[in-house]
Design a protein around this motif. Structure first.
Motif, short mmCIF file in Angstrom:
data_model
loop_
_atom_site.label_atom_id
_atom_site.label_comp_id
_atom_site.label_asym_id
_atom_site.label_seq_id
_atom_site.Cartn_x
_atom_site.Cartn_y
_atom_site.Cartn_z
N ARG A 45 1.46 0.46 4.57
CA ARG A 45 2.45 -0.31 4.04
C ARG A 45 3.48 -0.99 5.17
O ARG A 45 3.73 -1.91 4.99
N ALA A 46 3.83 -0.14 6.27
CA ALA A 46 4.63 -0.55 7.14
C ALA A 46 4.04 -1.91 7.92
O ALA A 46 4.78 -2.84 7.85
N VAL A 47 2.67 -2.03 8.16
CA VAL A 47 2.21 -3.38 8.88
C VAL A 47 2.22 -4.35 7.80
O VAL A 47 2.54 -5.61 8.29
N GLU A 48 2.10 -4.31 6.40
CA GLU A 48 2.23 -5.39 5.73
C GLU A 48 3.45 -6.00 5.77
O GLU A 48 3.83 -7.08 5.64
N VAL A 49 4.51 -4.97 5.79
CA VAL A 49 6.12 -5.63 6.00
C VAL A 49 6.39 -6.05 7.07
O VAL A 49 6.85 -7.22 7.30
N ILE A 50 6.04 -5.48 8.32
CA ILE A 50 6.43 -5.99 9.59
C ILE A 50 5.44 -7.01 10.19
O ILE A 50 6.08 -7.76 10.97
N PHE A 51 4.29 -6.70 9.77
CA PHE A 51 3.28 -7.69 10.36
C PHE A 51 2.35 -8.72 9.23
O PHE A 51 1.22 -8.52 9.19
N PRO A 52 3.02 -9.29 8.32
CA PRO A 52 2.44 -9.86 7.25
C PRO A 52 1.43 -11.19 7.71
O PRO A 52 0.43 -11.32 6.69
N ASP A 53 1.55 -11.58 8.82
CA ASP A 53 0.50 -12.66 9.13
C ASP A 53 -0.77 -11.98 9.85
O ASP A 53 -1.49 -12.70 10.38
N HIS A 54 -0.97 -10.61 10.12
CA HIS A 54 -2.03 -10.06 10.70
C HIS A 54 -2.84 -9.25 9.51
O HIS A 54 -2.64 -9.38 8.73
N ARG A 55 -3.93 -8.97 10.32
CA ARG A 55 -5.35 -8.48 9.26
C ARG A 55 -5.29 -6.93 9.73
O ARG A 55 -5.48 -6.76 11.05
N ARG A 56 -4.89 -6.20 8.84
CA ARG A 56 -5.10 -4.70 9.11
C ARG A 56 -6.47 -4.30 9.06
O ARG A 56 -7.12 -4.42 7.85
N LEU A 57 -6.85 -3.59 10.04
CA LEU A 57 -8.37 -2.91 10.13
C LEU A 57 -8.39 -1.33 10.29
O LEU A 57 -9.07 -0.98 11.12
N PHE A 58 -7.59 -0.96 9.43
CA PHE A 58 -7.55 0.49 9.40
C PHE A 58 -7.10 1.12 7.93
O PHE A 58 -6.35 0.37 7.14
N ASP A 59 -7.30 2.36 7.82
CA ASP A 59 -6.61 3.14 6.56
C ASP A 59 -5.96 4.13 7.03
O ASP A 59 -6.09 4.68 7.94
N GLY A 60 -4.96 4.40 6.42
CA GLY A 60 -4.01 5.64 6.91
C GLY A 60 -2.75 5.48 6.12
O GLY A 60 -1.94 4.55 6.07
N HIS A 61 -2.44 6.81 5.49
CA HIS A 61 -1.28 6.77 4.56
C HIS A 61 -0.09 7.88 5.28
O HIS A 61 0.95 7.91 4.75
N ASP A 62 -0.55 8.31 6.68
CA ASP A 62 0.61 8.81 7.33
C ASP A 62 0.24 8.46 8.88
O ASP A 62 -0.66 7.93 9.24
N TRP A 63 1.11 9.07 9.77
CA TRP A 63 1.13 8.94 10.85
C TRP A 63 0.76 10.16 11.72
O TRP A 63 1.71 11.22 12.09
N PRO A 64 -0.55 10.28 12.00
CA PRO A 64 -0.94 11.61 12.84
C PRO A 64 -0.01 11.54 14.17
O PRO A 64 0.17 10.73 14.63
N ALA A 65 0.16 12.76 14.63
CA ALA A 65 1.08 12.88 15.91
C ALA A 65 0.73 12.09 17.11
O ALA A 65 -0.72 12.09 17.30
N GLY A 66 1.15 11.01 17.52
CA GLY A 66 1.23 10.32 18.70
C GLY A 66 0.53 9.18 18.16
O GLY A 66 0.34 8.12 19.10
N ARG A 67 -0.09 8.77 17.04
CA ARG A 67 -0.81 7.68 16.75
C ARG A 67 0.02 6.43 16.83
O ARG A 67 1.12 6.43 16.31
#
Length: 106
Positions: free
Chosen positions: A55-77
């Motif tokens: 969801r964060a990348v949809e808000v911050i980078f609306p003109d980019h294509r997201r190629l990952f799944d993830g609902h949380d931030w594992p340590a350091g990712r």
């Protein structure tokens, strides 16, 4: 218990990693553009969204294509931006595993 070392990647770091798709291995090179701290800084009034990388990348980078799944931030990712292969399309966003991510020599 053995402590696992986690490399720290900062916004702006150039990184590389290998990925597999359909039996083909490719090396990707990109720039770290987001981590949980940066997401919280950029969208402070929406902490639930900032803590969800998809969801964060949809808000911050609306003109980019997201190629990952993830609902949380594992340590350091981190989220890494890569230019499309033709150089003309949307920039691509990945969240590679830390175990394969390396800083490039500048």
């Amino acid at each position: 218990m053995i402590a696992q070392e986690v490399a720290e990647f900062k916004i702006g770091d150039q990184v590389t990693w290998s990925s597999q798709s359909n039996g083909t291995v490719s090396t990707k090179i990109g720039q770290v553009v987001l981590n949980v701290e940066e997401a919280l800084r950029l969208i402070p009034r929406q902490p639930k969204i900032a803590r969800n990388p998809m969801r964060a990348v949809e808000v911050i980078f609306p003109d980019h294509r997201r190629l990952f799944d993830g609902h949380d931030w594992p340590a350091g990712r981190v989220v890494v931006e890569v230019q499309s292969s033709d150089g003309k399309g949307k920039k691509l966003l990945y969240m590679p595993r830390l175990s394969g991510l390396q800083k490039t020599i500048e």
